[in-house]
Design an enzyme around this catalytic site. Structure first.
Site, PDB file in Angstrom:
ATOM      1  N   GLU A  75       0.822  -1.204   0.000  1.00 61.74           N
ATOM      2  CA  GLU A  75       0.000   0.000   0.000  1.00 61.74           C
ATOM      3  C   GLU A  75       0.861   1.262   0.000  1.00 61.74           C
ATOM      4  OE1 GLU A  75      -4.032  -1.583   2.045  1.00 61.74           O
ATOM      5  OE2 GLU A  75      -2.517  -0.945   3.456  1.00 61.74           O
ATOM      6  N   CYS A  88       3.384   8.444   1.578  1.00 56.67           N
ATOM      7  CA  CYS A  88       3.905   7.435   2.498  1.00 56.67           C
ATOM      8  C   CYS A  88       4.173   6.165   1.697  1.00 56.67           C
ATOM      9  CB  CYS A  88       2.875   7.200   3.604  1.00 56.67           C
ATOM     10  SG  CYS A  88       3.427   5.998   4.815  1.00 56.67           S
TER      11      CYS A  88
END
Ligand code: SAH
Ligand code: SF4
Length: 355
Positions: A75, A88
């Protein structure tokens, strides 16, 4: 390019098309001769990781679940703020470490990401944000934090290769001052990280005694707090202008007392430091609760009054399980979820984006 029988300066042109313009088709590289483009297309391919799912939080945070050729998934999260946008980035599929408050740490399947899979995450975000060619200013992607899935210092070579591409001013052009690498404390790699990459450093401290840190961050048994802080004291490039961030997850009744705040201040003495208090983000089956707002405020006040900046990190994207420590590949999550406990990402109306 030399190995391909082309002039070496072609490398620079290709680099420009790939990392500055973001093209994914050799045919569009109009500054290259047509025959040369065709030869490239015969031998090589330019593509992104597959987006197997894209979610948008009500607060604007976006999360991409990316799938690689071996069907492993990771992710990547984009967090927009008024004056910046932070991406991120993950460094591994899962994580070999088993911090007890972290969802990623419960994932069994683990492998290192390649440099291209790490850079691919930045490229996907740029595609989705419409940021090609690499904008000079007014960017929605200004900062990169290596705070996704995985321990970046356990995959240092690939992380370093990827960050060098990200930093190149002729390419993705994200300054090293806007890149932060977060580690749970792989002490022998910290110096090399500073010397080779000179990015900002963040340390996942989370406890002020070895006894407690051994349980929260089991890597502490190998590299205890004193050794970790020593490595921080000599981190190349740290200064009052470039402080080391100490991350501290707020766990109710576990590590959130005023006495622990005072001990934290004592430990950080002599290190150019700032503290980032992270309210614990829950996940299904997590053995902790988040500290109360009052406890977090009291903790923050003590650290602040001792002269350290101690902001409380606002949880972002919790409704799509995109907040710190909630990342875990959906495929693995679905398989391991106990009956009745629905993955948080599906328990609220998260709106799928078009890839
Ligand atoms: N492996 C690296 C980087 C990824 S984790 C590291 O541990 O530093 C990014 C940050 O999120 C770390 O500080 C981590 O401790 C924190 N974190 C993990 N799980 C969390 C949770 N459930 N709630 C809040 N923060 C969490
Ligand atoms: Fe791995 Fe970091 Fe999670 Fe610990 S907090 S399990 S090191 S990703």
């Amino acid at each position: 390019m030399a190995g391909f029988g082309a002039e070496p300066f072609r490398a620079r042109q290709l680099w420009h098309w790939i990392y500055h313009r973001g093209v994914t088709d050799f045919a569009l590289m109009t500054s290259l001769a047509k025959g040369f483009r065709e030869r490239l297309a015969e031998r090589y391919e330019l593509r992104r990781p597959e987006i197997s799912r894209a979610l948008a939080s009500l607060d604007g945070t976006r999360k991409w679940l990316l799938r690689f050729d071996d069907a492993q998934e990771i992710e990547t999260v984009h967090i927009p703020e008024a004056d910046r946008g932070t991406l991120c980035v993950s460094s591994q599929v899962g994580c070999t470490l088993t911090c007890t408050f972290c969802h990623t740490g419960t994932q069994r399947l683990v492998r290192n990401l390649t440099a291209s899979e790490i850079v691919g995450q930045i490229m996907i975000a740029r595609d989705s944000l419409g940021e090609w060619p690499s904008p000079r200013d007014d960017r929605q992607l200004t900062n990169i934090v290596l705070m996704g899935m995985g321990e970046p210092l356990y995959n240092f070579d690939n992380v370093a290769a990827a960050m060098k591409i990200a930093m190149d001013p002729e390419g993705l052009a994200v300054s090293r001052r806007k890149i932060t690498l977060s580690t749970s404390g792989v002490v022998p790699m910290i110096e090399r990280c500073g010397r080779e990459l000179a990015v900002n450093l963040a340390i996942s401290l989370h406890a002020v005694t070895d006894e407690l840190r051994n349980t929260l961050v089991p890597l502490n048994k190998k590299y205890p707090i004193a050794d970790l802080l020593e490595a921080c004291r000599s981190y190349p490039g740290s200064s009052n202008a470039r402080r080391i961030t100490f991350e501290y997850v707020m766990l109710k009744g576990v590590n959130d007392s005023p006495a622990e705040a005072r001990e934290l201040v004592r430990l950080l003495k002599g290190i150019p430091a700032k503290v980032n208090l992270i309210p614990f983000n829950p996940w299904p089956g997590a053995p902790y609760e988040c500290s109360s707002d009052r406890a977090i405020k009291a903790f923050s006040d003590i650290v602040f009054e001792a002269g350290y900046s101690a902001p409380v990190r606002t949880p972002r994207g919790r409704d799509i399980s995109a907040a710190c420590g909630q990342l875990k590949s959906e495929s693995v999550r679905a398989r391991r979820t106990v009956p009745g406990a629905r993955p948080a990402s599906e328990s609220v109306a998260a709106s799928p984006l078009l890839g």
